[in-house]
Design a protein around this motif. Structure first.
Motif, PDB file in Angstrom:
ATOM      1  N   GLU A   1       3.743   9.025  -8.998  1.00 49.54           N
ATOM      2  CA  GLU A   1       2.923   7.784  -8.457  1.00 49.54           C
ATOM      3  C   GLU A   1       3.787   6.601  -8.549  1.00 49.54           C
ATOM      4  O   GLU A   1       3.998   5.927  -7.462  1.00 49.54           O
ATOM      5  CB  GLU A   1       1.645   7.416  -9.123  1.00 49.54           C
ATOM      6  CG  GLU A   1       0.915   6.278  -8.402  1.00 49.54           C
ATOM      7  CD  GLU A   1      -0.424   5.923  -9.152  1.00 49.54           C
ATOM      8  OE1 GLU A   1      -1.215   5.080  -8.711  1.00 49.54           O
ATOM      9  OE2 GLU A   1      -0.639   6.372 -10.594  1.00 49.54           O
TER      10      GLU A   1
ATOM     11  N   GLU B   1      -7.225  -1.942  -8.617  1.00 47.91           N
ATOM     12  CA  GLU B   1      -8.559  -1.178  -8.354  1.00 47.91           C
ATOM     13  C   GLU B   1      -9.480  -2.208  -8.139  1.00 47.91           C
ATOM     14  O   GLU B   1      -9.762  -3.210  -9.022  1.00 47.91           O
ATOM     15  CB  GLU B   1      -8.765  -0.442  -9.561  1.00 47.91           C
ATOM     16  CG  GLU B   1      -7.854   0.820  -9.608  1.00 47.91           C
ATOM     17  CD  GLU B   1      -7.856   1.729 -10.695  1.00 47.91           C
ATOM     18  OE1 GLU B   1      -8.974   1.563 -11.798  1.00 47.91           O
ATOM     19  OE2 GLU B   1      -7.311   2.684 -10.737  1.00 47.91           O
TER      20      GLU B   1
ATOM     21  N   TYR C   1     -10.572  -7.662  -8.345  1.00 46.22           N
ATOM     22  CA  TYR C   1      -9.541  -6.497  -8.533  1.00 46.22           C
ATOM     23  C   TYR C   1      -9.180  -6.494  -9.858  1.00 46.22           C
ATOM     24  O   TYR C   1      -8.977  -7.621 -10.404  1.00 46.22           O
ATOM     25  CB  TYR C   1      -8.335  -6.908  -7.683  1.00 46.22           C
ATOM     26  CG  TYR C   1      -8.681  -6.268  -6.082  1.00 46.22           C
ATOM     27  CD1 TYR C   1      -8.280  -4.944  -5.905  1.00 46.22           C
ATOM     28  CD2 TYR C   1      -9.108  -7.301  -5.300  1.00 46.22           C
ATOM     29  CE1 TYR C   1      -8.660  -4.683  -4.740  1.00 46.22           C
ATOM     30  CE2 TYR C   1      -9.466  -6.846  -3.896  1.00 46.22           C
ATOM     31  CZ  TYR C   1      -9.081  -5.470  -3.569  1.00 46.22           C
ATOM     32  OH  TYR C   1      -9.367  -5.033  -2.252  1.00 46.22           O
TER      33      TYR C   1
ATOM     34  N   GLU D   1       0.933  -1.376   0.009  1.00 44.52           N
ATOM     35  CA  GLU D   1      -0.015   0.034   0.032  1.00 44.52           C
ATOM     36  C   GLU D   1       0.794   1.299  -0.210  1.00 44.52           C
ATOM     37  O   GLU D   1       1.765   1.382   0.634  1.00 44.52           O
ATOM     38  CB  GLU D   1      -0.900  -0.034   1.136  1.00 44.52           C
ATOM     39  CG  GLU D   1      -2.040   1.118   1.368  1.00 44.52           C
ATOM     40  CD  GLU D   1      -2.993   0.958   2.556  1.00 44.52           C
ATOM     41  OE1 GLU D   1      -3.344   2.018   2.938  1.00 44.52           O
ATOM     42  OE2 GLU D   1      -3.286  -0.071   2.486  1.00 44.52           O
TER      43      GLU D   1
ATOM     44  N   ARG E   1      -1.309  -0.626 -10.297  1.00 44.31           N
ATOM     45  CA  ARG E   1      -2.238  -0.254  -9.427  1.00 44.31           C
ATOM     46  C   ARG E   1      -3.330  -1.317  -9.251  1.00 44.31           C
ATOM     47  O   ARG E   1      -3.609  -1.553 -10.234  1.00 44.31           O
ATOM     48  CB  ARG E   1      -2.670   0.969  -9.371  1.00 44.31           C
ATOM     49  CG  ARG E   1      -3.591   1.576  -8.367  1.00 44.31           C
ATOM     50  CD  ARG E   1      -3.944   3.084  -8.396  1.00 44.31           C
ATOM     51  NE  ARG E   1      -4.413   3.452  -9.905  1.00 44.31           N
ATOM     52  CZ  ARG E   1      -4.113   3.850 -10.798  1.00 44.31           C
ATOM     53  NH1 ARG E   1      -2.842   4.643 -10.581  1.00 44.31           N
ATOM     54  NH2 ARG E   1      -4.777   4.183 -12.017  1.00 44.31           N
TER      55      ARG E   1
ATOM     56  N   GLN F   1       0.174   5.363  -0.396  1.00 44.41           N
ATOM     57  CA  GLN F   1      -0.607   7.012  -0.478  1.00 44.41           C
ATOM     58  C   GLN F   1      -2.032   6.373  -0.669  1.00 44.41           C
ATOM     59  O   GLN F   1      -2.713   6.879  -1.492  1.00 44.41           O
ATOM     60  CB  GLN F   1      -0.177   7.594  -1.748  1.00 44.41           C
ATOM     61  CG  GLN F   1       1.348   8.391  -1.189  1.00 44.41           C
ATOM     62  CD  GLN F   1       1.753   9.259  -2.376  1.00 44.41           C
ATOM     63  OE1 GLN F   1       1.300   9.036  -3.402  1.00 44.41           O
ATOM     64  NE2 GLN F   1       2.605  10.169  -1.946  1.00 44.41           N
TER      65      GLN F   1
ATOM     66  N   ASN G   1      -3.621   3.673  -2.057  1.00 44.77           N
ATOM     67  CA  ASN G   1      -3.767   2.671  -3.132  1.00 44.77           C
ATOM     68  C   ASN G   1      -3.030   1.424  -2.836  1.00 44.77           C
ATOM     69  O   ASN G   1      -1.929   1.508  -2.179  1.00 44.77           O
ATOM     70  CB  ASN G   1      -3.406   3.320  -4.228  1.00 44.77           C
ATOM     71  CG  ASN G   1      -4.216   4.678  -4.751  1.00 44.77           C
ATOM     72  OD1 ASN G   1      -5.414   4.488  -4.668  1.00 44.77           O
ATOM     73  ND2 ASN G   1      -3.530   5.332  -5.084  1.00 44.77           N
ATOM     74  N   GLU G   2      -3.664   0.382  -3.382  1.00 44.27           N
ATOM     75  CA  GLU G   2      -2.755  -0.885  -3.340  1.00 44.27           C
ATOM     76  C   GLU G   2      -2.275  -1.327  -4.650  1.00 44.27           C
ATOM     77  O   GLU G   2      -2.620  -1.012  -5.653  1.00 44.27           O
ATOM     78  CB  GLU G   2      -3.837  -1.942  -3.087  1.00 44.27           C
ATOM     79  CG  GLU G   2      -3.371  -3.177  -2.343  1.00 44.27           C
ATOM     80  CD  GLU G   2      -4.215  -4.145  -1.777  1.00 44.27           C
ATOM     81  OE1 GLU G   2      -3.906  -5.232  -1.715  1.00 44.27           O
ATOM     82  OE2 GLU G   2      -5.348  -3.725  -1.393  1.00 44.27           O
ATOM     83  N   TYR G   3      -1.084  -1.752  -4.599  1.00 45.04           N
ATOM     84  CA  TYR G   3      -0.249  -2.172  -5.885  1.00 45.04           C
ATOM     85  C   TYR G   3       0.395  -3.730  -5.621  1.00 45.04           C
ATOM     86  O   TYR G   3       0.222  -4.210  -4.626  1.00 45.04           O
ATOM     87  CB  TYR G   3       1.005  -1.215  -5.843  1.00 45.04           C
ATOM     88  CG  TYR G   3       0.600   0.150  -6.026  1.00 45.04           C
ATOM     89  CD1 TYR G   3       0.260   0.924  -7.073  1.00 45.04           C
ATOM     90  CD2 TYR G   3       0.555   1.255  -4.747  1.00 45.04           C
ATOM     91  CE1 TYR G   3       0.062   2.302  -7.420  1.00 45.04           C
ATOM     92  CE2 TYR G   3      -0.045   2.359  -4.955  1.00 45.04           C
ATOM     93  CZ  TYR G   3      -0.114   2.997  -6.203  1.00 45.04           C
ATOM     94  OH  TYR G   3      -0.492   4.257  -6.334  1.00 45.04           O
TER      95      TYR G   3
END
Length: 86
Positions: A68, A51, A58, A25, A49, A27, A29-31
């Motif tokens: 980013e 989403e 996902y 994670e 990323r 900022q 967001n999950e990556y």
């Protein structure tokens, strides 16, 4: 199929399998950090990323913003240093 293997289709329509080597994670967001299963000369990992879609699944989305991308790389390196892996 293994849970940590995903198949992506490139711009030429070729299917490429990747192993999810890590999720993190940054900022809010999950990556996902993905490594191609096929051996290549550069052994380069890719960052996408994650989403969440309406159905709870996902989707992985390429990062197009340089800032980013750099933020995620910084978090990745910090996590690796904390684990003593770098």
């Amino acid at each position: 199929m293994e849970e940590n293997i995903v198949t992506l289709v490139d711009e030429d329509g070729l299917e490429i399998q990747f192993e999810v080597i890590m999720t993190l994670e940054a900022q809010g967001n999950e990556y996902a950090i993905l490594m191609p299963l096929e051996e290549n000369d550069d052994e380069e990992a890719y960052i996408f990323r994650m989403e969440e879609e309406i159905d709870g699944e996902y989707a992985i989305v390429p990062i197009e913003d340089d800032e980013e991308y750099e933020n995620v790389v910084t978090v990745y390196h910090t996590l690796m240093e904390e684990e003593g892996l770098e």
